[in-house]
Each structure stands twice: as C-alpha cells, then as structure tokens.
Design a protein around this motif. Structure first.
Motif, short mmCIF file in Angstrom:
data_model
loop_
_atom_site.label_atom_id
_atom_site.label_comp_id
_atom_site.label_asym_id
_atom_site.label_seq_id
_atom_site.Cartn_x
_atom_site.Cartn_y
_atom_site.Cartn_z
N ALA A 1 -4.26 -12.26 -1.83
CA ALA A 1 -3.68 -11.11 -1.14
C ALA A 1 -2.59 -10.46 -1.97
CB ALA A 1 -3.10 -11.55 0.20
N ALA A 2 -2.58 -9.14 -1.95
CA ALA A 2 -1.45 -8.37 -2.48
C ALA A 2 -0.68 -7.87 -1.28
CB ALA A 2 -1.95 -7.20 -3.33
N GLY A 3 0.57 -8.28 -1.19
CA GLY A 3 1.37 -7.90 -0.04
C GLY A 3 2.76 -7.44 -0.43
N ARG A 4 3.57 -7.20 0.58
CA ARG A 4 4.98 -6.85 0.38
C ARG A 4 5.84 -7.80 1.23
NH1 ARG A 4 5.08 -2.03 3.02
NH2 ARG A 4 2.85 -2.22 3.43
N ARG A 5 7.00 -8.18 0.69
CA ARG A 5 7.89 -9.05 1.44
C ARG A 5 9.21 -8.32 1.69
NH1 ARG A 5 8.72 -15.16 -0.42
NH2 ARG A 5 9.55 -14.14 -2.29
N ALA A 6 9.58 -8.27 2.95
CA ALA A 6 10.81 -7.60 3.37
C ALA A 6 12.00 -8.53 3.20
CB ALA A 6 10.68 -7.17 4.83
N PRO A 7 13.22 -7.99 3.29
CA PRO A 7 14.41 -8.85 3.20
C PRO A 7 14.42 -9.95 4.26
CG PRO A 7 15.03 -6.56 2.94
CD PRO A 7 13.58 -6.56 3.33
N THR A 8 13.73 -9.73 5.37
CA THR A 8 13.65 -10.75 6.42
C THR A 8 12.64 -11.84 6.09
OG1 THR A 8 11.95 -9.47 7.58
CG2 THR A 8 14.26 -9.04 8.17
N GLN A 9 11.97 -11.72 4.93
CA GLN A 9 10.92 -12.64 4.48
C GLN A 9 9.58 -12.37 5.17
OE1 GLN A 9 11.69 -14.63 1.75
NE2 GLN A 9 13.52 -13.35 2.01
N GLN A 10 9.51 -11.35 6.02
CA GLN A 10 8.24 -11.02 6.66
C GLN A 10 7.28 -10.44 5.63
OE1 GLN A 10 8.52 -8.31 9.94
NE2 GLN A 10 6.30 -8.13 10.18
N LEU A 11 6.03 -10.89 5.68
CA LEU A 11 5.00 -10.43 4.75
C LEU A 11 4.11 -9.37 5.39
CD1 LEU A 11 3.85 -13.87 3.25
CD2 LEU A 11 5.24 -12.13 2.11
N THR A 12 3.80 -8.34 4.61
CA THR A 12 2.83 -7.33 5.02
C THR A 12 1.66 -7.41 4.04
OG1 THR A 12 4.51 -5.85 5.90
CG2 THR A 12 2.38 -4.88 5.37
N LEU A 13 0.48 -7.72 4.54
CA LEU A 13 -0.69 -7.85 3.67
C LEU A 13 -1.28 -6.47 3.46
CD1 LEU A 13 -3.47 -10.56 4.13
CD2 LEU A 13 -3.82 -8.40 2.99
N ASP A 14 -1.33 -6.03 2.19
CA ASP A 14 -1.84 -4.70 1.86
C ASP A 14 -3.29 -4.71 1.41
OD1 ASP A 14 0.56 -3.43 2.41
OD2 ASP A 14 1.32 -3.75 0.39
N PHE A 15 -3.66 -5.72 0.63
CA PHE A 15 -5.00 -5.70 0.03
C PHE A 15 -5.42 -7.13 -0.25
CE2 PHE A 15 -8.23 -4.54 -3.13
CZ PHE A 15 -8.73 -3.36 -2.59
N LEU A 16 -6.68 -7.44 0.04
CA LEU A 16 -7.19 -8.80 -0.12
C LEU A 16 -8.52 -8.77 -0.84
CD1 LEU A 16 -7.09 -11.87 0.64
CD2 LEU A 16 -8.28 -11.24 2.74
N VAL A 17 -8.68 -9.67 -1.80
CA VAL A 17 -9.96 -9.79 -2.52
C VAL A 17 -10.43 -11.23 -2.50
CG1 VAL A 17 -9.65 -7.80 -4.03
CG2 VAL A 17 -8.73 -10.00 -4.71
N ASN A 18 -11.74 -11.42 -2.47
CA ASN A 18 -12.31 -12.76 -2.54
C ASN A 18 -13.77 -12.69 -2.96
OD1 ASN A 18 -12.18 -11.97 0.62
ND2 ASN A 18 -14.12 -12.99 0.16
N ASP A 19 -14.28 -13.81 -3.47
CA ASP A 19 -15.69 -13.88 -3.84
C ASP A 19 -16.55 -13.77 -2.58
OD1 ASP A 19 -15.16 -14.27 -6.54
OD2 ASP A 19 -15.08 -16.45 -6.35
N VAL A 20 -17.81 -13.39 -2.76
CA VAL A 20 -18.74 -13.32 -1.64
C VAL A 20 -19.95 -14.22 -1.86
CG1 VAL A 20 -18.05 -11.01 -0.93
CG2 VAL A 20 -19.88 -11.28 -2.61
N GLU A 21 -19.94 -14.97 -2.96
CA GLU A 21 -21.00 -15.93 -3.23
C GLU A 21 -20.48 -16.97 -4.20
OE1 GLU A 21 -24.23 -13.80 -4.96
OE2 GLU A 21 -23.16 -13.35 -6.81
N GLY A 22 -21.23 -18.07 -4.35
CA GLY A 22 -20.83 -19.10 -5.29
C GLY A 22 -19.63 -19.89 -4.81
N ALA A 23 -18.75 -20.23 -5.74
CA ALA A 23 -17.58 -21.05 -5.43
C ALA A 23 -16.32 -20.37 -5.93
CB ALA A 23 -17.71 -22.43 -6.09
#
Length: 242
Positions: A133-155
């Motif tokens: 995941a590519a995200g952003r972290r605020a001063p409160t440590q809260q994470l906002t997930l902006d973009f996620l990548v993963n395989d769709v086959e294999g391992a």
C-alpha cells in the motif's frame, strides 16, 4: 398529390426535424469526459479491482478529481479483497498493517507518504496473501490508504520483481501524487529504472516482517509520478545483476 402522399411528406418532414435535434459529436464528446474517481477507506469491506499487466496488478485508490480515461486495450481483471476487522458496532476497520510502516521523507503538508504491507485475498490465487500500500500518515499517526498493488496469480514471495504501482491521474497530477513504487524479493542492494534512455535510481527499504522483501520507490524529483518505466533492474551488494 394524394392525401396519403401529403401525410407521408408531413411525417418525413417531422422526422427529419426531430433527428436534427441530436448532436452526435456533442454526445460522444461528453461521453469521453467520463472519468473514474479514486476513493479511500472510510469503513466497510474494501474491494480491490486488480488490473493484470505483465504479471502485475494495480488496485484500489483514493478520491481524485476527474481523470483521463483508461488505456484503449484493457487487460484481464481479477478481484481481491483486503482483510478487514469488525468493530463492536459492525463497522469494518481499515486492513491491518503487517510489519513496520516505511517512511519516505516525502511530505504533503503535515502528512508523510508511507508504504506498508496489508493482507489480501485473491480468488484462485492462494499463494497471494499480501499487497503493498501507498498511503499517507497524519501527525496523529492515522493512516490513509491511497493506492494498493498486489499479484493476481502465482506466489507473492517468488524471487524477482512483482507489481509496480503508478500514479493514475495522467497529465494533471494531484497535490499528493503517488510515487512509482513496488517490491522485489531477493538480496537487492540497488534498483534502477530507465525512462527514455535515462537512468533513475530508486530508494529501498526492507520489509521488517520478511527481509527478503525489498520495498522500493522513485522520488518524484527523479521520476515524475505516473510516468511509465521502460525497464527496471536490480543488483546485489556485490554489484551482480539479479
């Protein structure tokens, strides 16, 4: 002219007048303005639309202004679901972070760009259990997930490069663009990409939960977010290409 001929002529004149009200070019032009929007985790089950491109997948992103249309030759798609937990009220929480959050030193106001691994589930691909995941972290440590990548086959731990994520906004970038990023499995000590014959160097961080997994990203100053790489290579600590 008979009464039937007069009636037929009147109907034809009316039909042509009605047809003239439709501007086909305007309709097609308006249709091309439709753009997909990015969206963020606000609770509920997260469903990821995965796009398979040469064995990699780009999935799920945040709200954005209207964006350019998708490429003219869409690739096969699959669906993944990020693992979530239920609160006592029944509202789903964002996917848990596996291992440490990787800091980049890239700031958007008071939020820092970060990368982290989350669990995913891909139909018919039991060997794929994690996404980056590519995200952003605020001063409160809260994470906002902006973009996620993963395989769709294999391992997801096979040696070599896996998915590469690109900022999808096109020519007009948002204020917090996603740097080009991905991960490599193996003893990579250096990763470089090429664009138009020029070499750009990635920054690296090993995943705390599995040090064989090397997370990399290209700083926006070195590679414009969204610009596609012509190639990418990795070397080990002895300068041997992997």
């Amino acid at each position: 002219m008979t009464e039937a001929d007069r009636l037929r002529a009147a109907m034809q004149a009316t039909e042509h007048a009605e047809w003239g009200r439709f501007d086909v070019e305007a309709i097609m032009r308006d249709g091309r303005r439709l753009r997909r929007r990015r969206w963020a985790v606000q609770g509920g089950t997260i469903v990821l639309a995965i796009v398979l491109v040469v064995g990699v997948a780009v999935a799920w992103d945040r709200p954005r202004p209207p964006e350019p249309a998708a490429p003219p030759h869409p690739a096969p798609t699959a669906t993944a679901t990020a693992s979530t937990e239920q609160t006592p009220t029944g509202v789903a929480t964002p996917p848990p972070v596996i291992g440490d959050v990787v800091r980049t030193g890239i700031w958007y106001g008071d939020e820092e760009r970060v990368f982290y691994v989350v669990p995913v589930s891909v139909p018919r691909a039991p060997g794929v259990t994690i996404g980056l995941a590519a995200g952003r972290r605020a001063p409160t440590q809260q994470l906002t997930l902006d973009f996620l990548v993963n395989d769709v086959e294999g391992a997801d731990r096979r040696p070599g490069f896996h998915q590469i994520g690109y900022e999808p906004s096109g020519e007009v970038l948002p204020d917090d663009p996603v740097p080009t990023f991905g991960y490599f499995v193996g003893p990579a000590a250096g990763i470089v990409g090429t664009v138009g014959g020029q070499t750009v160097t990635a920054r690296l961080a090993r995943w705390s939960a599995d040090t064989d997994v090397v997370i990399f990203w290209f700083p926006p100053q070195a590679l414009r977010p969204g610009q596609r790489l012509d190639g990418i290579r990795a070397w080990d600590a002895r300068n041997r290409e992997l």
